[in-house]
Design an enzyme around this catalytic site. Structure first.
Site, mmCIF file in Angstrom:
data_model
loop_
_atom_site.group_PDB
_atom_site.id
_atom_site.type_symbol
_atom_site.label_atom_id
_atom_site.label_comp_id
_atom_site.label_asym_id
_atom_site.label_seq_id
_atom_site.Cartn_x
_atom_site.Cartn_y
_atom_site.Cartn_z
ATOM 1 N N GLU A 54 0.953 -1.224 0.062
ATOM 2 C CA GLU A 54 -0.096 0.034 0.011
ATOM 3 C C GLU A 54 0.830 1.265 -0.035
ATOM 4 O OE1 GLU A 54 -2.575 -0.297 3.458
ATOM 5 O OE2 GLU A 54 -2.687 1.976 3.435
ATOM 6 N N ASP A 65 -4.206 10.781 9.072
ATOM 7 C CA ASP A 65 -2.899 10.463 9.536
ATOM 8 C C ASP A 65 -2.453 10.927 10.977
ATOM 9 O OD1 ASP A 65 -2.086 8.529 7.408
ATOM 10 O OD2 ASP A 65 -2.224 10.291 6.098
#
Lengths: 265, 404
Positions: A54, A65
């Protein structure tokens, strides 16, 4: 899941399941610490037991994030990351190892590149599909059409708070796997991966999911082993990014190898 | 009152929507449902109206500024005095409504982003009033240039977290507040400060701010016997502008003007003129205009006004701009500061630098529309918070007394 020919990610996960285990899915950002090293690091993941890659696209406003990935992607942007580097990275990795490669990207870069053009270029680079952390099925009409046209896999996220109707829709529209968000939060290693993950995977099965992979907070081989006891894949991100930041390609290779001991066949 | 109901969202033409992590969808659904129920609930309406009356000081007055208007082609200029609200700007209108909503959905903690600090101060104020825990995210750059507002928020009992990621300004404060919300959504409500973000925020914040235009429409009618020729407001995210526009959108004879921050100039790289210079894309949960590079990376904005220093804009403004219903024009730092000084010296009213962008626009607009025109301007905030910036800009501080 797709009734059509299964994609590379779906096939890889199925093969792991048939062998009595599950897949180890590893995340690294493209362009961190620089483009060639990020390609070397991704190759090293596969050579050390990661089944599906990924690759994250650095973005100016990454709301999902945590600090480790933010710091890495901010550095990649400061070093001159451009969108075309994503396709170069996919091509570079695919030339050296056979694992399927998904891109993980926030939606605006894809939108600005042109959704159809992005899909076509990703396919031509040998990419398997996209994970879209801020694109929910409700807003995904263009992407559904473009990914179908380019035969790309598409991974939507499922959360512990998602309603049964939303989980059903997520399962119907996802190709490759459904990304089960283990806990309510952003990316980053956690000592305990919530029991919520197990419940969510059960709910996804009830909704018809063939492949449910768990991500967020996973950083040890024990956690990988535990998750593969009930899910089809374990996704590791921040722990790998930290290993790359601190130990370079050799460091991230070691960490991947250690995590892969959690994949017991 | 204008009878045409504003759009309920999530979409305003091709703009708006919800571009958010799946983890937030349940909370956004909960807010949407609660807001739909609350906004037609007579008890809520009474409670909010009473807070407006006895806490904020509404209705805010209308002030005609004749000496200022002499510089605007002789047009009649009417200021809607949101600067006189408790906490010093229009932001309190929205926050009190969202605080009542927070109580309704049973959450005990609120979080908010802030740029200049006005929304942060308003949120901290409401948290104190309602006994809620409060965390405010503010870009580190803004905590430095708006240090007094940081002190105000802390004095009110809020925790202020300087955000050190990205450009360390408002857009990054929003990112950090969203991360907090994703993590703590079960206990926490996000009190969003403007008409941007994912549905229901653009519609909900507009609904809570439209009191500005609803009041002003009646006040102008009572004063002049007719509707204004034009309505003007500054636009960052766009909440004060939607607040005053909404009552007039259904009046085709009333022109609507939004004034964006053009910083050093809309044709320089340093500006925040999102509608004039940006293009459609997705930022902070909605599709709208934004400042971005060819790869879709958000470009940093620049404005002397921290409250307008934002590379995005609310989706309803994008829609009003595309449809031609409202016109958006750029105003430079220098134009805004000249207007700030002009209003101060001609009328004894020191506006916020944000609001001074609308005043600067009106100076041009008045000359275009002529002496028979009536221009209603939203004076969205007062200038007290801007004295350090203004002091430096005009070089009017005594060197030895300078402590900031």
């Amino acid at each position: 899941m797709s009734a059509a020919v299964p994609g590379a990610v779906a096939s890889t996960i199925a093969a792991r399941r048939q062998a009595g285990s599950g897949a180890l899915i590893g995340y690294l950002p493209v362009g961190f610490p620089d483009l060639p090293t990020s390609i070397d690091a991704a190759v090293a993941l596969v050579e050390n037991g990661v089944d599906v890659l990924e690759l994250g696209l650095p973005y100016s406003d990454p709301v999902m994030d945590g600090p480790v990935i933010q710091a890495a992607t901010q550095q990649a942007l400061a070093n001159g990351f451009k969108l075309r580097h994503a396709f170069e990275a996919v091509e570079g990795v695919r030339a050296r190892v056979d694992a399927p490669v998904l891109l993980m990207t926030y939606w605006n870069p894809v939108l600005q590149y042109g959704v159809e053009r992005f899909a076509a270029d990703l396919r031509d680079a040998g990419g398997a599909g996209l994970i879209t952390p801020d694109l929910i099925p409700d807003e995904a009409e263009t992407w559904l059409a473009a990914s179908d046209a380019a035969s790309l896999e598409r991974v939507f996220l499922a959360a512990p708070t998602s309603s049964p109707e939303r989980l059903k829709r997520c399962v119907e529209l996802s190709r490759g796997f459904v990304y089960a968000v283990s806990t309510m939060g952003i990316t980053g290693a956690r000592a305990d991966v919530d029991r919520a993950a197990r419940t969510l995977v059960d709910r996804l099965r009830d909704a018809g999911a063939e492949n449910a992979c768990v991500g967020i907070g996973i950083s040890t081989a024990d956690q990988v082993r535990e998750i593969l006891g009930y899910a089809d894949g374990a996704i590791v991100g921040s722990a790998l990014v930290r290993a790359l930041a601190e130990g370079g390609v050799a460091g991230v290779a070691d960490t991947a190898a250690r995590l892969a001991t959690g994949v017991v066949a | 009152m204008s009878e045409s109901a504003p759009l309920p969202g999530p979409y305003f033409g091709e703009y708006g929507g919800r571009y958010v992590p799946e983890s937030l969808v349940a909370a956004l659904d909960e807010l949407t449902e609660a807001w739909e129920a609350l906004k037609v609930d007579p008890t809520f309406k009474l409670e909010l109206a009473e807070l407006h009356r006895s806490y904020t000081g509404r209705p805010s007055i209308l002030t005609e500024v004749q000496r200022f208007a002499e510089h605007a082609g002789g047009a009649r200029v009417l200021l809607k005095r949101e600067d006189l609200n408790h906490t010093g700007s229009h932001k309190i209108n929205n926050v009190l409504g969202q605080a009542l909503l927070t109580r309704r959905i049973g959450k005990k903690r609120i979080i908010a982003e802030t740029g200049a600090g006005q929304h942060g101060v308003a949120t901290a104020t409401a948290a104190a009033l309602f006994g809620l825990d409060c965390t405010i995210y503010m870009g580190e750059v803004d905590t430095e240039r708006q240090a007094l507002n940081v002190a105000r928020m802390r004095l009110l009992g809020a925790e202020v977290i300087p955000v050190t990621s990205g450009s360390r300004t408002l857009k990054d404060a929003i990112n950090e507040a969203m991360r907090d919300w994703v993590t703590n959504v079960e206990t926490t409500n996000y009190v969003f400060g403007t008409v941007a973000g994912p549905h229901p925020f653009p519609a909900m914040v507009r609904d809570l701010q439209r009191v500005i235009g609803d009041e002003a429409r009646e006040q102008v009618l009572a004063l002049t016997g007719s509707l204004p020729t034009a309505v003007a407001a500054c636009v960052g995210g766009g909440s004060n502008a939607m607040g005053i526009f909404t009552a007039f959108v259904g009046d085709p004879g009333v022109k609507l003007f939004g004034f964006e921050a053009a910083g050093d100039g809309a044709d320089t790289p340093r500006h925040a003129a999102t509608i004039n210079k940006g293009r459609p894309g997705v930022l902070h949960g909605a599709r709208s205009y934004l400042l971005q590079d060819e790869d879709g990376q958000t470009v940093e904005s620049h404005s002397i006004s921290a409250g307008l220093d934002y590379p995005g804009v609310g989706p309803e403004h994008a829609w009003l701009a595309d449809s031609g219903r409202a016109e958006y024009r750029p105003i430079t730092d220098d134009q805004a500061m000249a207007a700030l000084r002009l209003l101060s010296r001609t009328e004894g009213i020191i506006p916020a630098i944000e609001s001074a962008h609308a005043l600067a626009g009106v100076l041009e607009l008045g000359r275009e529309l002529g002496p028979d025109s009536v221009i209603l301007v939203n004076l969205s905030g007062r200038g007290d918070k801007d004295m350090t910036t203004a002091g430096h800009y005009f070089d009017i501080l005594d060197r030895d007394a300078e402590q900031m």
